[in-house]
Write an enzyme that holds these catalytic residues in place. Structure first.
Site, PDB file in Angstrom:
ATOM      1  N   ARG A   1       0.830  -1.215   0.000  1.00 23.27           N
ATOM      2  CA  ARG A   1       0.000   0.000   0.000  1.00 23.27           C
ATOM      3  C   ARG A   1       0.864   1.264   0.000  1.00 23.27           C
ATOM      4  NH1 ARG A   1      -2.152   2.033   4.418  1.00 23.27           N
ATOM      5  NH2 ARG A   1      -2.451   0.013   5.437  1.00 23.27           N
TER       6      ARG A   1
ATOM      7  N   TYR B   1     -17.316  13.763 -17.068  1.00 22.48           N
ATOM      8  CA  TYR B   1     -17.680  12.357 -16.912  1.00 22.48           C
ATOM      9  C   TYR B   1     -18.704  12.235 -15.760  1.00 22.48           C
ATOM     10  CZ  TYR B   1     -17.255   7.516 -15.442  1.00 22.48           C
ATOM     11  OH  TYR B   1     -17.538   6.238 -15.060  1.00 22.48           O
TER      12      TYR B   1
ATOM     13  N   ASP C   1      -8.825  16.524 -16.804  1.00 20.64           N
ATOM     14  CA  ASP C   1      -9.047  15.120 -17.141  1.00 20.64           C
ATOM     15  C   ASP C   1      -8.680  14.953 -18.616  1.00 20.64           C
ATOM     16  OD1 ASP C   1     -10.100  12.620 -17.894  1.00 20.64           O
ATOM     17  OD2 ASP C   1     -11.654  12.712 -16.351  1.00 20.64           O
TER      18      ASP C   1
ATOM     19  N   LYS D   1      -9.080   3.419 -19.979  1.00 18.04           N
ATOM     20  CA  LYS D   1      -9.507   3.727 -21.347  1.00 18.04           C
ATOM     21  C   LYS D   1      -8.318   3.574 -22.318  1.00 18.04           C
ATOM     22  CE  LYS D   1     -13.178   4.538 -18.933  1.00 18.04           C
ATOM     23  NZ  LYS D   1     -13.618   5.846 -18.494  1.00 18.04           N
TER      24      LYS D   1
HETATM   25  C1  LIG Z   1     -14.147   6.436 -17.300  1.00 19.19           C
HETATM   26  C2  LIG Z   1     -13.798   7.832 -16.988  1.00 19.19           C
HETATM   27  C3  LIG Z   1     -13.478   8.220 -15.682  1.00 19.19           C
HETATM   28  C4  LIG Z   1     -13.536   7.265 -14.510  1.00 19.19           C
HETATM   29  O1  LIG Z   1     -12.562   6.280 -14.600  1.00 19.19           O
HETATM   30  P1  LIG Z   1     -12.715   4.790 -13.985  1.00 19.19           P
HETATM   31  O2  LIG Z   1     -11.437   4.141 -14.360  1.00 19.19           O
HETATM   32  O3  LIG Z   1     -13.930   4.170 -14.602  1.00 19.19           O
HETATM   33  O4  LIG Z   1     -12.879   4.943 -12.506  1.00 19.19           O
HETATM   34  C5  LIG Z   1     -13.072   9.527 -15.475  1.00 19.19           C
HETATM   35  N1  LIG Z   1     -13.034  10.418 -16.491  1.00 19.19           N
HETATM   36  C6  LIG Z   1     -13.353  10.086 -17.758  1.00 19.19           C
HETATM   37  C7  LIG Z   1     -13.287  11.111 -18.839  1.00 19.19           C
HETATM   38  C8  LIG Z   1     -13.753   8.780 -18.039  1.00 19.19           C
HETATM   39  O5  LIG Z   1     -14.095   8.457 -19.300  1.00 19.19           O
END
Ligand SMILES: *Cc1c(COP(=O)(O)O)cnc(C)c1O
Length: 395
Positions: free
Chosen positions: A68, A123, A188, A213
């Site tokens: 951790r 998101y 983001d 992603k």
């Molecule tokens: C999917 C997504 C998230 C969240 O990510 P997770 O890995 O599902 O927790 C945050 N921002 C964007 C733009 C996303 O597409």
């Protein structure tokens, strides 16, 4: 290994970053360290190492102590992503939302304020965690040009996403950074990836990815990461140690393995998306509107070329037949998988209002007849044929 001054092309860096010590180790592929705990050199040195790691410092020779607190396989991926984003460091998490949670908590703690300014759209999960105040923050949602007015004495963070999920709206990062003044701006960068956009170059303090992603890219990893300077990284690691939202070492390994192909994947997916967006906007049956930054009118502030290298591989469409059309189209697609998530090698289709953005307040939720397409690595002709047959049967 080329140094990280970025005279080097991102394709070269993507292949070599985080692998500098492999020859010395006598291996070609990075080792995976699954240890949950580590042997301690002595009580005194173990205690010292624990104190430093809990304070957010990287592991040194005194040891990693406990998974951790530190994991070298995750650290390889972090180092590699930081090189691609051109930041000093990066900190990995269990998911994009764990990364977002840590970033919000770190900013709150660092700036001793609990007010967040957030530019919509975001998101769904990000919108939700801010709108509910679950983390003890209070959020003002606004448009990009309203940021300066929205900031108050308690503001600890400005959050934005560009291109944004799901309508691909774009925000001028440098303009928001100017408006934010001394407040840190979190971008983001999940949709663009460092291949197309590096927000730290425009003054973003933290660059967040859902690594689930494009960075992972194969639909088999859930993870998140924040790229930033040494100080923010230290604050984020402190939160990570306490809250425990750590990235699993196997995820770290898979993400690091995926980065060498990231530039190739993103550019190939983008090329197919360009062609498909063009087809959808001009020829496809029953499409009312296409949201794609690369189409005429899709980039009103002319950010492509200045901030973003290309329009990316996400397309959102609005159907002529409304919500029943959306149901029929998703059911009839054969190559496009009907599933949430994005950025993988296989193309996906989903309805944001029903799924990824269901948790967003009604007045800010995307329209129910929008479908979001993530374009994969399949051949353009096959994807076009799949959309043509599905869209042709939407009534
Ligand atoms: C999917 C997504 C998230 C969240 O990510 P997770 O890995 O599902 O927790 C945050 N921002 C964007 C733009 C996303 O597409």
């Amino acid at each position: 290994m080329p140094d990280q001054t970025f005279q080097v092309d991102i394709r070269t860096l993507a292949v070599h970053a985080g692998r500098q010590d492999l020859t010395e180790l006598g291996v070609h592929a990075p080792p995976i360290d699954l240890s949950s705990t580590y042997p301690l050199p002595s009580i005194a040195d173990g205690g010292l190492a624990l104190e430093e790691l809990a304070g957010g410092s990287p592991a040194d020779a005194k040891g990693a102590v406990y998974q951790r607190l530190w994991n070298p396989t995750v650290a390889r991926f972090e180092q590699s992503l930081a090189a691609l984003e051109r930041t000093e460091q990066a900190v990995g998490f269990a998911s994009g939302m764990a990364a977002m949670t840590a970033a919000i908590l770190a900013a709150r703690h660092h700036n001793e304020g609990s007010h967040v300014v957030a530019i919509r759209p975001l998101y769904g999960g990000t919108d939700h965690v801010l709108a509910t105040g679950l983390l003890g923050t209070e959020t003002t949602f606004c448009a990009a040009h309203e940021v300066a007015d929205a900031i108050g004495p308690e503001t600890c963070l400005v959050v934005l996403e560009t291109p944004a999920n799901p309508t691909l709206e774009m925000v001028d990062i440098a303009a928001v950074v100017r408006a934010a003044g001394t407040r840190p701006v979190l971008v983001d960068n999940t949709f663009a990836t460092p291949v197309l956009q590096r927000p730290a170059e425009f003054g973003a303090a933290m660059v967040l990815h859902s690594a689930t992603k494009y960075l992972g890219g194969h639909g088999d990893v859930l993870a998140g990461v924040v790229a930033c300077d040494q100080q923010w990284a230290q604050a984020l690691r402190r939160v990570r140690v306490v809250t425990g939202g750590v990235m699993h070492p196997l995820s770290g390994y898979l993400l690091h393995r995926s980065l060498p192909t990231l530039p190739l994947r993103v550019r190939a997916q983008q090329e197919t998306a360009r062609q498909l967006a063009d087809y959808l906007a001009t020829e496809a049956p029953g499409v009312e509107r296409v949201f794609y930054p690369g189409l005429p009118g899709g980039d009103p502030e002319e950010l492509i070329g200045r901030q973003l290298a290309g329009p990316g591989a996400m397309i959102t469409i609005q159907l002529a037949a409304g919500t029943s059309g959306a149901e029929n189209v998703t059911n009839r697609c054969r190559l496009f998988g009907h599933a949430v998530s994005l950025g993988g090698v296989d193309s996906l289709i989903q309805c944001p209002a029903a799924l990824t953005h269901r948790v967003v307040d009604e007045q800010a939720r995307p329209a129910a007849d929008l479908l979001r397409l993530s374009i994969g690595l399949e051949a353009y002709e096959d994807l076009r044929a799949d959309l043509a047959q599905a869209l042709g049967q939407q009534a």
